[in-house]
Every structure is written in structure tokens, then in C-alpha cells.
Design a protein around this motif. Structure first.
Motif, PDB file in Angstrom:
ATOM      1  N   ALA A  26      20.722  -4.314  12.039  1.00 24.20           N
ATOM      2  CA  ALA A  26      21.078  -5.674  10.933  1.00 24.20           C
ATOM      3  C   ALA A  26      22.193  -5.215  10.496  1.00 24.20           C
ATOM      4  O   ALA A  26      23.087  -3.707  10.359  1.00 24.20           O
ATOM      5  CB  ALA A  26      20.242  -5.073   9.844  1.00 24.20           C
ATOM      6  N   TRP A  27      22.435  -6.722   9.665  1.00 28.02           N
ATOM      7  CA  TRP A  27      23.901  -6.060   8.728  1.00 28.02           C
ATOM      8  C   TRP A  27      23.522  -5.471   7.602  1.00 28.02           C
ATOM      9  O   TRP A  27      22.614  -5.406   6.842  1.00 28.02           O
ATOM     10  CB  TRP A  27      24.788  -7.602   8.764  1.00 28.02           C
ATOM     11  CG  TRP A  27      24.484  -7.929   9.920  1.00 28.02           C
ATOM     12  CD1 TRP A  27      24.250  -9.322  10.879  1.00 28.02           C
ATOM     13  CD2 TRP A  27      25.964  -7.767  10.830  1.00 28.02           C
ATOM     14  NE1 TRP A  27      24.596  -9.343  11.733  1.00 28.02           N
ATOM     15  CE2 TRP A  27      26.343  -8.563  11.904  1.00 28.02           C
ATOM     16  CE3 TRP A  27      27.000  -6.970  10.638  1.00 28.02           C
ATOM     17  CZ2 TRP A  27      26.622  -8.507  12.587  1.00 28.02           C
ATOM     18  CZ3 TRP A  27      27.861  -6.769  11.057  1.00 28.02           C
ATOM     19  CH2 TRP A  27      28.149  -7.835  13.059  1.00 28.02           C
ATOM     20  N   THR A  28      24.771  -4.308   6.910  1.00 26.66           N
ATOM     21  CA  THR A  28      24.912  -3.780   5.794  1.00 26.66           C
ATOM     22  C   THR A  28      25.234  -4.262   5.029  1.00 26.66           C
ATOM     23  O   THR A  28      26.339  -5.442   5.357  1.00 26.66           O
ATOM     24  CB  THR A  28      25.162  -2.299   6.037  1.00 26.66           C
ATOM     25  OG1 THR A  28      26.347  -2.623   5.911  1.00 26.66           O
ATOM     26  CG2 THR A  28      24.208  -1.613   6.592  1.00 26.66           C
ATOM     27  N   ALA A  29      25.385  -3.992   3.472  1.00 26.63           N
ATOM     28  CA  ALA A  29      26.547  -4.494   2.252  1.00 26.63           C
ATOM     29  C   ALA A  29      27.987  -4.558   3.147  1.00 26.63           C
ATOM     30  O   ALA A  29      29.040  -4.327   2.178  1.00 26.63           O
ATOM     31  CB  ALA A  29      26.032  -4.791   0.953  1.00 26.63           C
ATOM     32  N   HIS A  30      28.451  -3.549   3.197  1.00 27.48           N
ATOM     33  CA  HIS A  30      29.547  -3.252   3.669  1.00 27.48           C
ATOM     34  C   HIS A  30      30.392  -3.621   4.212  1.00 27.48           C
ATOM     35  O   HIS A  30      30.224  -4.543   5.162  1.00 27.48           O
ATOM     36  CB  HIS A  30      29.353  -1.733   4.361  1.00 27.48           C
ATOM     37  CG  HIS A  30      28.620  -0.430   3.062  1.00 27.48           C
ATOM     38  ND1 HIS A  30      27.484  -0.550   2.988  1.00 27.48           N
ATOM     39  CD2 HIS A  30      28.764   0.606   2.309  1.00 27.48           C
ATOM     40  CE1 HIS A  30      26.721   0.070   2.916  1.00 27.48           C
ATOM     41  NE2 HIS A  30      27.885   1.270   2.273  1.00 27.48           N
ATOM     42  N   THR A  31      31.643  -4.275   3.883  1.00 24.54           N
ATOM     43  CA  THR A  31      32.487  -5.221   4.191  1.00 24.54           C
ATOM     44  C   THR A  31      33.917  -4.492   4.141  1.00 24.54           C
ATOM     45  O   THR A  31      34.245  -3.122   2.772  1.00 24.54           O
ATOM     46  CB  THR A  31      33.365  -6.312   3.674  1.00 24.54           C
ATOM     47  OG1 THR A  31      33.179  -5.939   2.505  1.00 24.54           O
ATOM     48  CG2 THR A  31      30.971  -7.157   3.948  1.00 24.54           C
ATOM     49  N   ARG A  32      35.228  -4.298   4.630  1.00 21.46           N
ATOM     50  CA  ARG A  32      36.521  -4.014   4.570  1.00 21.46           C
ATOM     51  C   ARG A  32      37.178  -4.889   5.277  1.00 21.46           C
ATOM     52  O   ARG A  32      36.588  -6.194   6.376  1.00 21.46           O
ATOM     53  CB  ARG A  32      36.301  -3.264   5.253  1.00 21.46           C
ATOM     54  CG  ARG A  32      36.346  -2.329   7.200  1.00 21.46           C
ATOM     55  CD  ARG A  32      36.417  -1.142   7.209  1.00 21.46           C
ATOM     56  NE  ARG A  32      37.004  -1.685   8.965  1.00 21.46           N
ATOM     57  CZ  ARG A  32      36.898  -0.708   9.700  1.00 21.46           C
ATOM     58  NH1 ARG A  32      37.157   0.403   9.127  1.00 21.46           N
ATOM     59  NH2 ARG A  32      36.962  -0.612  10.963  1.00 21.46           N
ATOM     60  N   LEU A 135      16.499  -3.505  -0.910  1.00 18.96           N
ATOM     61  CA  LEU A 135      18.846  -3.662  -0.178  1.00 18.96           C
ATOM     62  C   LEU A 135      18.589  -1.777   0.448  1.00 18.96           C
ATOM     63  O   LEU A 135      17.909  -0.582   0.827  1.00 18.96           O
ATOM     64  CB  LEU A 135      19.221  -2.670  -2.103  1.00 18.96           C
ATOM     65  CG  LEU A 135      20.653  -2.764  -1.238  1.00 18.96           C
ATOM     66  CD1 LEU A 135      21.464  -3.712  -1.027  1.00 18.96           C
ATOM     67  CD2 LEU A 135      21.282  -2.330  -3.282  1.00 18.96           C
ATOM     68  N   VAL A 136      18.771  -1.695   1.388  1.00 18.01           N
ATOM     69  CA  VAL A 136      19.202  -1.404   2.805  1.00 18.01           C
ATOM     70  C   VAL A 136      20.429  -0.561   2.307  1.00 18.01           C
ATOM     71  O   VAL A 136      21.946  -1.539   2.313  1.00 18.01           O
ATOM     72  CB  VAL A 136      18.607  -1.334   3.883  1.00 18.01           C
ATOM     73  CG1 VAL A 136      19.485  -0.300   5.030  1.00 18.01           C
ATOM     74  CG2 VAL A 136      17.588  -1.725   4.049  1.00 18.01           C
ATOM     75  N   ASP A 137      21.333   0.650   1.897  1.00 17.85           N
ATOM     76  CA  ASP A 137      22.390   1.505   2.110  1.00 17.85           C
ATOM     77  C   ASP A 137      22.539   2.233   3.243  1.00 17.85           C
ATOM     78  O   ASP A 137      22.296   3.096   2.946  1.00 17.85           O
ATOM     79  CB  ASP A 137      22.567   2.017   0.684  1.00 17.85           C
ATOM     80  CG  ASP A 137      23.745   2.335   0.938  1.00 17.85           C
ATOM     81  OD1 ASP A 137      24.747   2.523   1.781  1.00 17.85           O
ATOM     82  OD2 ASP A 137      25.249   3.402  -0.672  1.00 17.85           O
ATOM     83  N   GLN A 138      23.019   2.025   4.298  1.00 17.59           N
ATOM     84  CA  GLN A 138      22.880   2.372   5.215  1.00 17.59           C
ATOM     85  C   GLN A 138      23.898   4.212   5.615  1.00 17.59           C
ATOM     86  O   GLN A 138      23.334   4.734   5.424  1.00 17.59           O
ATOM     87  CB  GLN A 138      23.213   1.348   6.795  1.00 17.59           C
ATOM     88  CG  GLN A 138      22.608   2.110   8.426  1.00 17.59           C
ATOM     89  CD  GLN A 138      21.289   2.002   8.730  1.00 17.59           C
ATOM     90  OE1 GLN A 138      20.644   1.287   8.203  1.00 17.59           O
ATOM     91  NE2 GLN A 138      21.488   3.081   9.083  1.00 17.59           N
ATOM     92  N   LEU A 139      25.275   3.322   4.921  1.00 14.87           N
ATOM     93  CA  LEU A 139      25.796   4.651   5.180  1.00 14.87           C
ATOM     94  C   LEU A 139      25.890   5.953   3.743  1.00 14.87           C
ATOM     95  O   LEU A 139      25.796   6.559   4.253  1.00 14.87           O
ATOM     96  CB  LEU A 139      27.396   4.114   4.832  1.00 14.87           C
ATOM     97  CG  LEU A 139      27.820   2.933   5.237  1.00 14.87           C
ATOM     98  CD1 LEU A 139      29.311   2.021   4.680  1.00 14.87           C
ATOM     99  CD2 LEU A 139      28.427   3.332   6.352  1.00 14.87           C
ATOM    100  N   ASN A 140      24.603   5.384   2.660  1.00 14.02           N
ATOM    101  CA  ASN A 140      24.284   6.911   2.442  1.00 14.02           C
ATOM    102  C   ASN A 140      23.076   6.829   2.768  1.00 14.02           C
ATOM    103  O   ASN A 140      22.815   7.880   1.727  1.00 14.02           O
ATOM    104  CB  ASN A 140      24.150   6.330   0.403  1.00 14.02           C
ATOM    105  CG  ASN A 140      25.670   6.009  -0.004  1.00 14.02           C
ATOM    106  OD1 ASN A 140      26.619   7.113   0.228  1.00 14.02           O
ATOM    107  ND2 ASN A 140      25.929   4.751   0.287  1.00 14.02           N
TER     108      ASN A 140
END
Length: 317
Positions: A26-32, A135-140
Motif C-alpha cells: 500500500a501507499w504510505t504518507a511519506h513523500t519526498r 493510520l499506518v506509518d510503515q517507516l516507523n
């Protein structure tokens, strides 16, 4: 036979000029910004004709022998021979036989994987972040429950995983994009610091971001005039021992509010500490301080089988 798209950064077609993190499902909320914008441009190789024949004005030796230009030509011939020999050896290795006498397999280029677009997840069912109540924070490696009347914005000003109250209002300082309640997750920079020290150091930053000055230098609430410590204690978060600090802040304009910094070790990877920041406006009936505790208790590790990673949890104010 289908192949899942591997986790990674891919172009976000919904927001041109950004890349979004795909966790494999799935897509997470992290962008860059695109990675190419940070990488130095590759340097072109030196031209092959650098060692050319001498010019007519090239000097000759004292006895009519080769001068500087002839030496250059000699060096070019020697280098060319070396390159040809190296190419021949490389070709013999690539096209030769292995130790068993079998013809070595020719080198092949790995098939390219089509990058997914951020407009829709690849086929195979919705990912964990598709649930509006989580809310899924995949990085953490954590999930947070989304209270009733809150939302998960696809893009936030701080560019971090965020949940917030659905309706914005006109800030006391003049902006029209304030929210009564906001919770954000962050990766701590100090990996060897205890949760207590992290929370104590972060609470001032949490207060400043919420009520002192935003990233554009606007004092949305007229700035912080004073603060009072309400709580500073240990807290169990996602099965880990963490620490929280909670302040009440008085602002130059508006009713002020409450901020909290919650620090705890992540349950994934190197257990890099996670910081969760809370900001609740004062005087809002749907935002009791007990809701901070409810959200804290609802934080789960991603993929927690006992709680389904927080999926399906419904948290009311």
C-alpha cells in the motif's frame, strides 16, 4: 504469474514533482522530492580522441628524433593496445566456458519492473492503509487509530504521517488553515537517547510547531506567552516502555491549547526511537485530554497479529 511490486519510492502522479513510499502492499504518507534532484549529474567520459597526432608545430628532439608530439603518439598507441588487449580478455571471460566445460551463460539485463502510480494500488486487494480508521506509518513500524471525526490527509504541511480533525477553521492569527486537533509521527534523530530525555527535549519543539510559529514563519495563534507542565511520566506504547510529557500553553491570541510529546522505541529494524506529537486546542468539547491517552493506548506495531495492527479500531472522542 504475477509479481508484487517491491517496496520503494515511486512517482506520485497525484502530486507532480514528488515521490511516494510504496511499502509493498500500500501507499504510505511519506513523500519526498525525486531522488534525481539530489544526485550529482554523472560526468561524461573523456573523449577517445584525447591522444591525437602531433600538430605540425610540435617540436622534435635535439637529433631529429621524436619530440613531445611523437611521444604523445607513442603513448596513445601503447594505451590503445592495452585497451584492445583488455577488451579481448574480458570477451574471452564472458564468452568462454566454466570449469565444467559448459558454455557460460551470457549476461542478461534484469527485467525492469513497472513502477506503480500513486493514483491506485496494484491489484491484489487494498493495503493496510486503505482502512480509514487506521493510520499506518510503515517507516516507523506503527499504526495509530483514527478517532471519529478525524481524517488522514494524503499530504500534510510537515510531510509526515498525520491525523487531524476534519474541519479547518480561521486561525486567531489570520490564516484560514488551522485544525483543532493534530497528531503526527516522527523518527527520532538521536538513536541512543532514552525515551524520557527524547520527550523532554521534544516538547518545546512540539509546542512551537503547533502554537508559536509554523514553517512559513506565521504566528497562527499569536505566539506562546507561557506554558505549564501537566504530566511527565512513563507510558507503555505498542508493548514498549516509553515516556510522555504534556504541556498546557497560553497563546497571544485564541484559547491556547495542549501539546504532548510521546517517545518510545520502534518494534522494527534497529528499534530507532519514534516520537508522536499531539496538539489539541483548548475549549473544544470533542477534544478532552483523555483522547490523548486513548490514542496512545491504540498505537500498535504494524502487523501485530493480536490486534491486527490496529486495523478496525474505532476511537471516539
Amino acid at each position: 504469474m504475477s509479481h508484487a511490486t517491491p517496496p520503494g519510492w515511486y512517482p506520485d502522479t497525484g502530486v507532480p514533482g514528488l515521490e511516494r513510499w510504496w511499502d509493498g502492499t500500500a501507499w504510505t504518507a511519506h513523500t519526498r522530492p525525486p531522488a534525481a534532484a539530489h544526485a550529482a549529474p554523472p560526468q561524461p567520459p573523456a573523449p577517445a580522441a584525447e591522444f591525437g597526432p602531433p600538430t605540425p608545430s610540435s617540436p622534435r628532439g635535439p637529433h631529429g628524433g621524436p619530440g613531445g608530439g611523437d611521444r604523445t603518439r607513442t603513448l596513445a598507441i601503447a594505451l590503445s593496445g592495452t585497451l584492445v588487449l583488455g577488451a579481448a580478455v574480458t570477451g574471452a571471460i564472458l564468452l568462454g566456458r566454466d570449469d565444467g566445460g559448459t558454455t557460460a551463460a551470457p549476461t542478461t539485463t534484469a527485467p525492469t519492473t513497472t513502477a506503480p502510480t500513486a493514483t491506485a494500488a496494484p491489484t491484489g486487494g487494498p493495503g493496510p492503509d486503505a482502512d480509514p480508521s487506521v493510520l499506518v506509518d510503515q517507516l516507523n513500524g506503527i499504526t495509530l487509530p483514527v478517532p471519529e471525526g478525524w481524517e488522514k490527509p494524503e499530504n500534510s504541511f510537515q510531510d509526515v504521517p498525520t491525523i487531524r480533525t476534519e474541519q479547518s477553521y480561521d486561525c486567531p492569527g489570520g490564516s484560514s488553515f488551522c485544525y483543532h486537533g493534530t497528531v503526527t509521527t516522527h523518527t527520532a534523530r538521536s538513536t541512543g537517547t532514552a525515551p524520557e530525555a527524547l520527550a523532554e527535549a521534544d516538547i518545546a519543539t512540539a509546542a512551537d510547531r503547533a502554537y508559536e510559529e509554523d514553517g512559513l514563519g506565521r504566528r497562527l495563534h499569536g505566539g506562546i506567552r507561557s506554558h505549564k507542565v501537566l504530566e511527565a511520566r512513563e507510558a507503555t506504547v505498542a508493548g514498549r516502555t516509553g515516556y510522555l510529557v504534556r504541556w498546557q500553553v497560553t497563546t497571544g491570541k485564541g484559547p491556547g491549547g495542549y501539546v504532548q510529546s510521546l517517545a518510545f522505541p520502534s518494534s522494527v529494524g534497529s528499534e530507532t526511537p519514534v516520537i508522536v506529537r499531539f496538539a489539541f486546542d483548548a475549549g473544544v468539547a470533542d477534544l478532552p485530554l483523555s483522547l490523548m491517552d486513548t490514542i496512545t493506548r491504540g498505537i500498535r506495531p504494524v502487523g501485530d497479529s493480536a490486534t491486527n495492527g490496529g486495523v478496525g479500531a474505532s476511537v471516539g472522542p
